[in-house]
Every structure is written in C-alpha cells, then in structure tokens.
Design a protein around this motif. Structure first.
Motif, PDB file in Angstrom:
ATOM      1  N   ARG A  69       0.837  -1.200   0.000  1.00 40.89           N
ATOM      2  CA  ARG A  69       0.000   0.000   0.000  1.00 40.89           C
ATOM      3  C   ARG A  69       0.873   1.252   0.000  1.00 40.89           C
ATOM      4  NH1 ARG A  69      -2.708  -0.810   4.549  1.00 40.89           N
ATOM      5  NH2 ARG A  69      -2.525   1.154   5.654  1.00 40.89           N
ATOM      6  N   GLU A  82       0.788   5.332   0.306  1.00 40.17           N
ATOM      7  CA  GLU A  82      -0.131   6.395   0.734  1.00 40.17           C
ATOM      8  C   GLU A  82       0.527   7.755   0.613  1.00 40.17           C
ATOM      9  OE1 GLU A  82      -1.657   5.710   4.614  1.00 40.17           O
ATOM     10  OE2 GLU A  82      -2.880   3.993   3.979  1.00 40.17           O
ATOM     11  N   THR A 141      -2.924   0.652  -4.019  1.00 37.84           N
ATOM     12  CA  THR A 141      -2.932  -0.550  -3.188  1.00 37.84           C
ATOM     13  C   THR A 141      -2.883  -1.772  -4.097  1.00 37.84           C
ATOM     14  OG1 THR A 141      -4.237   0.593  -1.540  1.00 37.84           O
ATOM     15  CG2 THR A 141      -4.142  -1.806  -1.384  1.00 37.84           C
ATOM     16  N   GLN A 173       3.671   7.284   3.074  1.00 37.79           N
ATOM     17  CA  GLN A 173       3.986   6.043   3.771  1.00 37.79           C
ATOM     18  C   GLN A 173       3.856   4.853   2.838  1.00 37.79           C
ATOM     19  OE1 GLN A 173       1.199   6.100   7.014  1.00 37.79           O
ATOM     20  NE2 GLN A 173       2.311   7.706   8.098  1.00 37.79           N
ATOM     21  N   PHE A 179       3.311   0.558   3.083  1.00 35.67           N
ATOM     22  CA  PHE A 179       2.996  -0.582   3.945  1.00 35.67           C
ATOM     23  C   PHE A 179       3.115  -1.875   3.161  1.00 35.67           C
ATOM     24  CE2 PHE A 179       0.748   3.049   5.626  1.00 35.67           C
ATOM     25  CZ  PHE A 179       0.921   2.940   7.004  1.00 35.67           C
ATOM     26  N   ASP A 217       1.536  -5.433   3.826  1.00 35.58           N
ATOM     27  CA  ASP A 217       0.452  -5.837   4.721  1.00 35.58           C
ATOM     28  C   ASP A 217       0.181  -4.659   5.655  1.00 35.58           C
ATOM     29  OD1 ASP A 217      -0.079  -8.227   3.533  1.00 35.58           O
ATOM     30  OD2 ASP A 217       1.217  -9.401   4.844  1.00 35.58           O
ATOM     31  N   ASP A 218       0.216  -4.851   6.971  1.00 30.11           N
ATOM     32  CA  ASP A 218      -0.089  -3.696   7.810  1.00 30.11           C
ATOM     33  C   ASP A 218       1.150  -3.099   8.451  1.00 30.11           C
ATOM     34  OD1 ASP A 218      -2.820  -3.444   7.362  1.00 30.11           O
ATOM     35  OD2 ASP A 218      -3.220  -5.161   8.685  1.00 30.11           O
ATOM     36  N   ARG A 219       2.315  -3.562   7.975  1.00 27.11           N
ATOM     37  CA  ARG A 219       3.556  -3.113   8.566  1.00 27.11           C
ATOM     38  C   ARG A 219       4.097  -1.949   7.750  1.00 27.11           C
ATOM     39  NH1 ARG A 219       8.689  -6.246   8.178  1.00 27.11           N
ATOM     40  NH2 ARG A 219      10.144  -5.206   9.584  1.00 27.11           N
ATOM     41  N   ARG A 220       4.382  -0.857   8.446  1.00 22.97           N
ATOM     42  CA  ARG A 220       4.959   0.276   7.746  1.00 22.97           C
ATOM     43  C   ARG A 220       6.439   0.001   7.504  1.00 22.97           C
ATOM     44  NH1 ARG A 220       5.053   6.637   9.493  1.00 22.97           N
ATOM     45  NH2 ARG A 220       6.242   7.244   7.652  1.00 22.97           N
ATOM     46  N   ASP A 254       8.546   2.133   5.232  1.00 21.77           N
ATOM     47  CA  ASP A 254       9.302   3.154   4.490  1.00 21.77           C
ATOM     48  C   ASP A 254      10.507   3.708   5.246  1.00 21.77           C
ATOM     49  OD1 ASP A 254       7.994   5.713   5.834  1.00 21.77           O
ATOM     50  OD2 ASP A 254       6.376   4.350   5.280  1.00 21.77           O
ATOM     51  N   ARG A 295      13.525  -5.074   4.130  1.00 20.64           N
ATOM     52  CA  ARG A 295      12.193  -4.957   3.531  1.00 20.64           C
ATOM     53  C   ARG A 295      11.730  -6.244   2.887  1.00 20.64           C
ATOM     54  NH1 ARG A 295      11.336   1.093   1.207  1.00 20.64           N
ATOM     55  NH2 ARG A 295      12.304   2.155   2.968  1.00 20.64           N
TER      56      ARG A 295
END
Lengths: 297, 350
Positions: free
Chosen positions: B7, B9, B27, B61, B63, B65-68, B70, B77
C-alpha cells in the motif's frame, strides 16, 4: 613502409621522449657503472668491469641501506595505498560537494614545493617553543630525531595518499550505480558493499597505484634528504636512491664517484623491473587486461 | 510463499526543487502483478526505488500488509529486485551472483548450494553457473538477475524494465516466463516499463503515470475500453487514440468537423476520441488518404479530414491508395468523451 607512415609519425613524439629520458640514461648509467669515473678520474676514466658491483657487495653499510629501502618502501606503500583507499571510500560516501572539497584540501601538500612542505613538518616537530607538537604535548623533544622513520613515512604518506585517493575515487565513481542499489536490495550493509563489491572491482586501480607508487618510492628521496639527510647517526634512514645520489652527485668528501653511484642506480633499475613482474604475477595481469574492468552494459 | 498487500499512501518525492512525485496512492492485492507504465521521467522508477528503499520519500507512507516499511533499510524490507542493466556483479560467477543475498544472510553452505541450484534450474541457467556474467548471453544474464532476486524468497518482487535490453524474440518468451513464475510463486510484483504492450500483456493491473502522478490504475482491458484521461487515451493502444479538441454542442464540433453524439451530453469545451480500429468507412465525414502502412492483415491509414490528421485501420479486403477519398463514420457507441481538463465524461445510462 608507406602503410605504416601515419602510425610511425604518431608514435614519434613518445618514442623520442622514451629514448631521450629513459633509454639513453639507462645505457649511459650501465656504461658508467662499468668504469671508475669520478671527480679525480673524470678526464680519463678506465674500464673496471664489475669492480663497482663487487665494491658494493662488500660495503658493510650496503645491507643496512638495502634493509632501510625495503622498510621505507614497504611501510610508506602500505600507508599510501591504504590511506588512499580509506580517503576515497570515505569521501565517496559523504555528499559529493563535501567529498570534492575534502579531496581538494588533501591535494594542497602535493602542489606545495617539497621544501616548504618539509618546513611545515619541521615546524610541527621541532623542540619547544618552536615545535607545535612539543608545545601541545608538553613532551619537549626534537621529534624528527627521536622518531625519524615515523616522520619520514607520515610525511611521504600524506602526500602520496592523494594519488591513490584520486585514482580510487574515479574508479569508485565508474562503478554503475545499479550495483550499489543491487547490493543494498540483496541485503548488504555499507561495509559489506565495500568489501564484497567495491574492493574486488578496484583490483585493477589498486594494482596500478601499488606498482606506480613502489617504483616512485624506490627512486624518491627528497623528503628524506630534507628531513633527516639519511640520519640521525650513520645511515639510520639512508635509502638506496639517497645513497646513490650522495655517491654520484653530492659527496661530502668531495670525491664524487659517478661510476659507483651508477652501479647502485643500475641495481635499482633491476629491482624495479623484478618488482613490477612480481606484481603482475600476483595480480594476474593477463586476466585483468583481457576482461573489461567494470561492466557497463 | 504468499504475497503481501502493498500500500502506497500519499508518496511525495522531491529532488532539490524538482517535484518528481506529487502524491501516489496505490494498493496492490497479494500475488498481483502491477505494471507502472509511463513515458520516461514520469516517476515510475522513482516510485519503485522508494518501495525498494533506495530513495527516501519526502512525504507519505509505504505498507507491506499492515507493517509500515518506508523507514527500513532495503535489506530489512524483504524485496527482490531486477534492474534494467541486470546489475550482476562482474567479478563473481553466475553462481556467486545468485548466492550473494544468501551469503549475506549467512545461510549454511549446503543450503546455499541447494537453493541456488534449484533457482537456476527453475530459470534454465544451470549450465552457466560457473561462468562470469560477461561470458553469457543477455538472456542468461537477465535470468541470473531474476534468480538472484528470487533466491531469497522475497515478499515483493520489483522489476525495473527487466526486458528492455533483450532482443525482440527473447523478450517475448521472457515476458511469458516471468509471468508464469510470478503466478506460480504468488509474489506481489511491480513491473516498471515504458512499453505498453509489455504492461498490457503481463500485468493484472496497470498504473499509468504521467508527470509525477498516477493517471489511471485499472486492468488492461479497462485502460483500453475506458481511458480515464486524454493522457491515458493517447498513451495506451497502438496506434494511439485519435483525439480532437473542440466543443460539445449537442454534437461535437471541432474546426470543420461536426460529429453527432447520442443525446444527453453536457455542453462546453472538451475532447473527443476514437480509436483507429473503431473508425468505419460508411459515413459522411470526408477524408483523404495521406499514407498507407501495411501491418500484415490490415493497413494503418493516415488520413486528413477538414485539416485534422487522424489514423484509421483499414478493413479486411479493402483496397486503399494514397490520395483516395473516404467517407468516415465515427460510431456513437465507440466515442470517448473528455472534458476541458481531459477527464473522461462518463457515458450516460441509455
């Protein structure tokens, strides 16, 4: 013959230089080394064959001078190439503008006349109240006399490192940016990138700088002459080229022995050739020149 | 191995005063292959390098999955990347190139050997492992680069123009192969390319970039059928869509042309587009043939109508020569309408 006229014409300037400044001096030196020519016998020197070489072999100070030369060349070389690499790597890692400025500063001693540069070192290392190191440390001594070798190696090394620094920096810049990106994505830290990617790709420039610096150190003696004049004491820091210079061109006793000096110089040429051949073998020269040094596709 | 959701953003990137990315929101669903398509300088590679962690975003930002992620170093990574230049290490053999990421992770020797050989097998370069990259073909280098990206089983695969240095023939087979592998492994993948046929053929969805922005993010079919902007309309499709600038006034009027529309369109300035393959030759718009390019079954015609230059595809069996006069028909249902800003005007429900 006509086909080759243009290539020959283009080769001419370089050929003239090589003949004038390399071939003729080498032949002259070898020839002089086989005579007893000196200030005394200048007008009618006689042929002595290998007598000069025999004299050198039995000279009690020659082993010491030989050892000094090895020590001087070896240690200074390590400092030069190592420091050049470190400086090139560090100045490549920081923003380009600062790196450029730093390298420019580091070049200042190289463009200074050696005599002025040595004055700076003397100013640093003299006794108090003239010497800065003595003033700052409170240890009042003539640092040049107390550690002559360190002084000579550092004074040479700080100037010499700039050569490697420039060559290595341009070689690092020639490495495609994608290789650094790839290494980062593959998981390499900065140090791992340096060790596993950059250094292997610098093999050719490292060989070049090492060979070049070895040969130039073998024949250079100006800083030693100015800093210690081969002392303190008997031949403490005298190296081969300095001794040859003194015998052949600047003898304290007035009798300048051109023949003997020429024999020493000839010996130096032979050493230089041998050293170059060894390097080429060690670094696998043939393979280095047969492949592209760095891939740019 | 299952892919992750990627994702983006509000990604913004400045280089000095130049604003390379103006705010990217995308996304990607797990296991999807998304192509970033656009002309050079549009920011597609910049976006990729931000995801890889080579560049740091000015704002925004990222992501997995739900882990940031950047703020992380590229090595943390869990990505694999293939470069346009392949970026193989020239001093290492193909084997060591592929093994490189594993060596850095201090994977045991036997396992390195097993994994490298397995990946090389998958890509058909087992025979070349002991050679240096410079001594193998471009196609094999490209496979080695892909093998190096895949050997550590990344969660996201980034492909930066991986095919553009290959010969045309190999490119077609490499396309299919990458697509097959990617589906098989189910890795969420991003393909940066300026070649629309590559993007349309390989990707589940395509993000079309113009200067620092995503113009449209849609399936290849949607891009073709309903381009969101005049930029996409002019970029996707070969040959590109014909676009006319003019005014909606019941019909569409552009100097010397009047094209009838179905009723219910708003008025005002705008653009009208029609794909060359949608133009028929049974209408009332007079045009003269300027050029005929034979493409095989069809020919591509360059036409002039009332001072406008446009392209059309000949129909099968049609005999056309330079200088011929044709009467064109722009079928109403094939027209694409755009407003003065170049944004698509949704077709009225009919």
């Amino acid at each position: 013959m006509r086909r080759y006229a243009a290539p020959l014409l283009f080769l001419l300037p370089a050929t003239i230089l090589i003949v004038l400044f390399f071939l003729i001096p080498v032949v002259t030196t070898v020839f002089l080394s086989l005579t007893d020519i000196s200030t005394v016998t200048f007008k009618n020197p006689s042929w002595v064959g290998l007598q000069n070489y025999r004299d050198l072999l039995v000279d009690p100070f020659i082993p010491k001078i030989f050892y000094n030369t090895g020590r001087y060349v070896g240690l200074t070389l390590l400092f030069n190439v190592g420091m050049g690499l470190v400086l090139a790597l560090l100045t490549s890692l920081i923003p380009e503008r600062h790196g450029d400025n730093f390298r420019t500063l580091w070049l200042v001693p190289r463009i200074m006349p050696p005599v002025v540069y040595v004055f700076v070192w003397q100013g640093l290392l003299a006794r108090a109240p003239f010497g800065i190191i003595s003033d700052l440390t409170g240890i009042n001594q003539g640092w040049i006399n107390s550690s002559p070798w360190t002084t000579i190696i550092l004074a040479n090394g700080f100037v010499g490192a700039s050569f490697g620094m420039l060559i290595f920096t341009s070689a690092i810049r020639a490495i495609p940016r994608d290789l650094f990106y790839a290494a980062a994505v593959d998981g390499a830290s900065t140090w791992q990138t340096v060790r596993r990617v950059v250094l292997p790709l610098l093999r050719w420039p490292i060989l070049f700088v090492t060979v070049y610096q070895t040969l130039s150190l073998l024949t250079s003696f100006e800083y030693i002459l100015l800093l210690t004049d081969g002392g303190p004491g008997l031949f403490k820091t005298t190296v081969w080229s300095l001794h040859a210079y003194k015998l052949a061109l600047s003898n304290y006793f007035g009798n300048i022995e051109f023949g003997l000096g020429a024999a020493m110089a000839t010996f130096l040429v032979v050493i230089g050739v041998i050293v170059s051949l060894v390097y080429m073998r060690v670094f696998n020269f043939r393979e280095l020149v047969s492949e592209p040094k760095i891939e740019v596709n | 191995m299952t892919g992750v959701t990627v994702r983006l953003e509000g990604l913004v990137k400045h280089f000095g005063r130049v604003q390379a990315l103006k705010g990217i929101d995308l996304t990607l669903t797990p296991g999807e292959l998304v192509a970033f398509l656009g002309p050079s300088g549009c920011g597609k590679t910049t976006t990729l390098l931000l995801i890889a962690g080579i560049y740091k975003a000015t704002a925004g930002q990222i992501f997995f999955d739900d882990r940031r992620i950047d703020h992380l170093h590229p090595r943390d990574r869990d990505i694999g990347m293939v470069f346009q230049s392949y970026a193989l290490y020239p001093h290492l053999t193909m084997f060591e190139n592929i093994a490189f990421p594993l060596r850095l992770q201090r994977v045991p020797k036997a396992e390195v050997k097993r994994k490298v050989e397995q990946t090389a097998e998958l890509l058909g370069i087992s025979e070349q492992l002991l050679r240096r990259p410079a001594l193998v073909s471009g196609g094999q280098q490209q496979r080695a680069a892909l093998a190096r990206a895949l050997v550590k089983e990344p969660r996201v695969l980034l492909l930066d123009e991986p095919l553009s240095n290959l010969d045309a023939l190999i490119r077609l087979s490499a396309r299919a192969e990458i697509r097959r592998l990617q589906k098989e492994l189910g890795i969420t993948s991003i393909l940066v390319t300026h070649d629309q046929s590559e993007a349309l053929a390989m990707a589940d969805r395509v993000a079309v970039f113009s200067v620092g922005e995503v113009e449209q993010f849609a399936t290849p079919e949607e891009l073709y059928k309903a381009p969101a902007t005049t930029f996409v309309a002019g970029f996707v499709g070969f040959p590109p869509m014909n676009l006319f600038e003019g005014r909606f006034n019941g019909a569409f009027e552009a100097k010397g042309l009047k094209i009838p529309l179905s009723p219910g369109h708003p008025g005002g300035k705008g653009y009208l587009g029609i794909r060359p393959e949608d133009i028929r030759f049974d209408g009332e718009i007079a045009a003269r043939v300027l050029l005929v390019e034979v493409l095989g079954k069809d020919s591509l015609l360059t036409l002039e109508a009332a001072g406008h230059i446009l392209k059309a595809m000949s129909l099968e069996g049609m005999q056309v020569a330079i200088g011929d006069e044709l009467l064109l028909n722009f079928p109403v249902e094939k027209l694409h309408l755009f407003d003065a800003e170049g944004k698509r005007i949704q077709r009225q429900a009919s």
